[in-house]
Scaffold this motif. Sequence first.
Motif, PDB file in Angstrom:
ATOM      1  N   GLU A  20       0.813  -1.211   0.000  1.00  0.00           N
ATOM      2  CA  GLU A  20       0.000   0.000   0.000  1.00  0.00           C
ATOM      3  C   GLU A  20       0.849   1.265   0.000  1.00  0.00           C
ATOM      4  O   GLU A  20       0.347   2.364  -0.279  1.00  0.00           O
ATOM      5  N   GLY A  21       2.153   1.119   0.301  1.00  0.00           N
ATOM      6  CA  GLY A  21       3.016   2.298   0.356  1.00  0.00           C
ATOM      7  C   GLY A  21       3.533   2.779  -0.978  1.00  0.00           C
ATOM      8  O   GLY A  21       3.858   3.963  -1.141  1.00  0.00           O
ATOM      9  N   TRP A  22       3.600   1.872  -1.978  1.00  0.00           N
ATOM     10  CA  TRP A  22       4.205   2.262  -3.254  1.00  0.00           C
ATOM     11  C   TRP A  22       3.488   3.422  -3.940  1.00  0.00           C
ATOM     12  O   TRP A  22       4.165   4.300  -4.522  1.00  0.00           O
ATOM     13  N   PRO A  23       2.146   3.527  -3.927  1.00  0.00           N
ATOM     14  CA  PRO A  23       1.503   4.683  -4.560  1.00  0.00           C
ATOM     15  C   PRO A  23       1.858   6.015  -3.911  1.00  0.00           C
ATOM     16  O   PRO A  23       1.638   7.075  -4.503  1.00  0.00           O
ATOM     17  N   PHE A  24       2.389   5.967  -2.687  1.00  0.00           N
ATOM     18  CA  PHE A  24       2.818   7.187  -2.009  1.00  0.00           C
ATOM     19  C   PHE A  24       4.327   7.418  -2.183  1.00  0.00           C
ATOM     20  O   PHE A  24       4.777   8.543  -2.405  1.00  0.00           O
ATOM     21  N   ILE A  25       5.101   6.329  -2.078  1.00  0.00           N
ATOM     22  CA  ILE A  25       6.559   6.451  -2.117  1.00  0.00           C
ATOM     23  C   ILE A  25       7.059   6.820  -3.506  1.00  0.00           C
ATOM     24  O   ILE A  25       7.901   7.725  -3.662  1.00  0.00           O
ATOM     25  N   ILE A  26       6.558   6.142  -4.550  1.00  0.00           N
ATOM     26  CA  ILE A  26       7.073   6.363  -5.901  1.00  0.00           C
ATOM     27  C   ILE A  26       6.811   7.784  -6.405  1.00  0.00           C
ATOM     28  O   ILE A  26       7.742   8.467  -6.874  1.00  0.00           O
ATOM     29  N   PRO A  27       5.570   8.325  -6.328  1.00  0.00           N
ATOM     30  CA  PRO A  27       5.364   9.706  -6.786  1.00  0.00           C
ATOM     31  C   PRO A  27       6.180  10.728  -5.999  1.00  0.00           C
ATOM     32  O   PRO A  27       6.701  11.692  -6.574  1.00  0.00           O
ATOM     33  N   THR A  28       6.316  10.508  -4.690  1.00  0.00           N
ATOM     34  CA  THR A  28       7.104  11.437  -3.880  1.00  0.00           C
ATOM     35  C   THR A  28       8.570  11.407  -4.291  1.00  0.00           C
ATOM     36  O   THR A  28       9.237  12.450  -4.378  1.00  0.00           O
ATOM     37  N   ALA A  29       9.091  10.206  -4.574  1.00  0.00           N
ATOM     38  CA  ALA A  29      10.483  10.085  -5.025  1.00  0.00           C
ATOM     39  C   ALA A  29      10.688  10.764  -6.369  1.00  0.00           C
ATOM     40  O   ALA A  29      11.711  11.436  -6.591  1.00  0.00           O
ATOM     41  N   PHE A  38      15.983  20.794 -10.601  1.00  0.00           N
ATOM     42  CA  PHE A  38      15.771  22.220 -10.838  1.00  0.00           C
ATOM     43  C   PHE A  38      16.327  23.089  -9.714  1.00  0.00           C
ATOM     44  O   PHE A  38      16.136  24.302  -9.714  1.00  0.00           O
ATOM     45  N   CYS A  39      17.016  22.459  -8.765  1.00  0.00           N
ATOM     46  CA  CYS A  39      17.653  23.180  -7.653  1.00  0.00           C
ATOM     47  C   CYS A  39      16.648  23.981  -6.817  1.00  0.00           C
ATOM     48  O   CYS A  39      16.940  25.112  -6.390  1.00  0.00           O
ATOM     49  N   TRP A  40      15.457  23.418  -6.614  1.00  0.00           N
ATOM     50  CA  TRP A  40      14.465  24.067  -5.766  1.00  0.00           C
ATOM     51  C   TRP A  40      14.722  23.615  -4.329  1.00  0.00           C
ATOM     52  O   TRP A  40      14.301  22.535  -3.900  1.00  0.00           O
ATOM     53  N   THR A  41      15.434  24.420  -3.579  1.00  0.00           N
ATOM     54  CA  THR A  41      15.955  23.996  -2.281  1.00  0.00           C
ATOM     55  C   THR A  41      14.852  23.634  -1.281  1.00  0.00           C
ATOM     56  O   THR A  41      14.849  22.533  -0.717  1.00  0.00           O
ATOM     57  N   ILE A  42      13.931  24.558  -1.049  1.00  0.00           N
ATOM     58  CA  ILE A  42      12.915  24.317  -0.030  1.00  0.00           C
ATOM     59  C   ILE A  42      12.011  23.138  -0.407  1.00  0.00           C
ATOM     60  O   ILE A  42      11.792  22.235   0.411  1.00  0.00           O
ATOM     61  N   PRO A  43      11.470  23.088  -1.651  1.00  0.00           N
ATOM     62  CA  PRO A  43      10.674  21.905  -2.013  1.00  0.00           C
ATOM     63  C   PRO A  43      11.460  20.606  -1.909  1.00  0.00           C
ATOM     64  O   PRO A  43      10.900  19.567  -1.527  1.00  0.00           O
ATOM     65  N   THR A  44      12.750  20.650  -2.247  1.00  0.00           N
ATOM     66  CA  THR A  44      13.572  19.439  -2.169  1.00  0.00           C
ATOM     67  C   THR A  44      13.672  18.940  -0.735  1.00  0.00           C
ATOM     68  O   THR A  44      13.534  17.737  -0.461  1.00  0.00           O
ATOM     69  N   LEU A  50       9.399  14.201   3.594  1.00  0.00           N
ATOM     70  CA  LEU A  50       8.165  13.451   3.366  1.00  0.00           C
ATOM     71  C   LEU A  50       8.461  12.032   2.899  1.00  0.00           C
ATOM     72  O   LEU A  50       7.819  11.072   3.344  1.00  0.00           O
ATOM     73  N   LEU A  51       9.451  11.887   2.018  1.00  0.00           N
ATOM     74  CA  LEU A  51       9.818  10.556   1.527  1.00  0.00           C
ATOM     75  C   LEU A  51      10.359   9.692   2.666  1.00  0.00           C
ATOM     76  O   LEU A  51      10.006   8.508   2.777  1.00  0.00           O
ATOM     77  N   LEU A  52      11.199  10.269   3.514  1.00  0.00           N
ATOM     78  CA  LEU A  52      11.745   9.518   4.639  1.00  0.00           C
ATOM     79  C   LEU A  52      10.631   9.073   5.588  1.00  0.00           C
ATOM     80  O   LEU A  52      10.653   7.949   6.105  1.00  0.00           O
TER      81      LEU A  52
END
Length: 227
Positions: A20-29, A38-44, A50-52
């Motif tokens: 059940e975790g893959w639909p959350f983990i893969i898009p977040t990764a 794109f060097c977007w520091t804060i979103p990164t 969130l991924l961790l």
Amino acid sequence: MTKELPILGRPRGKMPFAPEGWPFIIPTALLLLISYAFCWTIPTVVLLLLLLFMVNFFRDPNHTMPMGDNLFISPADGKVVRAEMTEDGYQRVDIFMNVFDVHVNRAPMAGRISAMDYTPGKFINASFDHASEENERNRFEMECDNGSKIAFTQISGLVARRIVSYVKVGDQMAAGERIGMIRFGSRVNCEIPADYTLNVRVGDKVNAGLSIIARQHKKEVVNNAET
């Protein structure tokens, strides 16, 4: 009001995560990789945290089960918030799972699932006692191989909005086999026969498939006299 939950099939034993975790983990990764490119520091940074969190939440470790037909093994990771004899003559052990615990639940003993009862409900904080009667929940009854009859209930929480079942009525379960999970913080209540001795108390930390919650009293026969 009751209804049946969808049966999703048991996850493979060697998977590091609940399926059940893959639909959350893969898009977040993927979003993390794009943000990093794109060097977007804060979103990164936000996406990395969130991924961790998701990787930790959906982990599904394998365990070596304690051996013994008279053992009631913990069905959930978490903290014991209730451990007592009830007025109905059975022992109640409630386990609260916070968002950092493993949320895959396991059969506490070997036996056949004789009943399942899913009830829609609210999503109040699962650490409160009244969550057991008001929240969304899924109750299992088992006829165990040693003759005992037990029950345990998955209960959703403040953040948990999805109870997932891997099994159905009539399934024969091994002790410690995966029976389902609850997404994002929840509770599991155990109903244990009176002829078992509790091995935990309020405040104890327990692990699904590892911690012994209770042991059944054994009757010994000496010189043909029962003791």
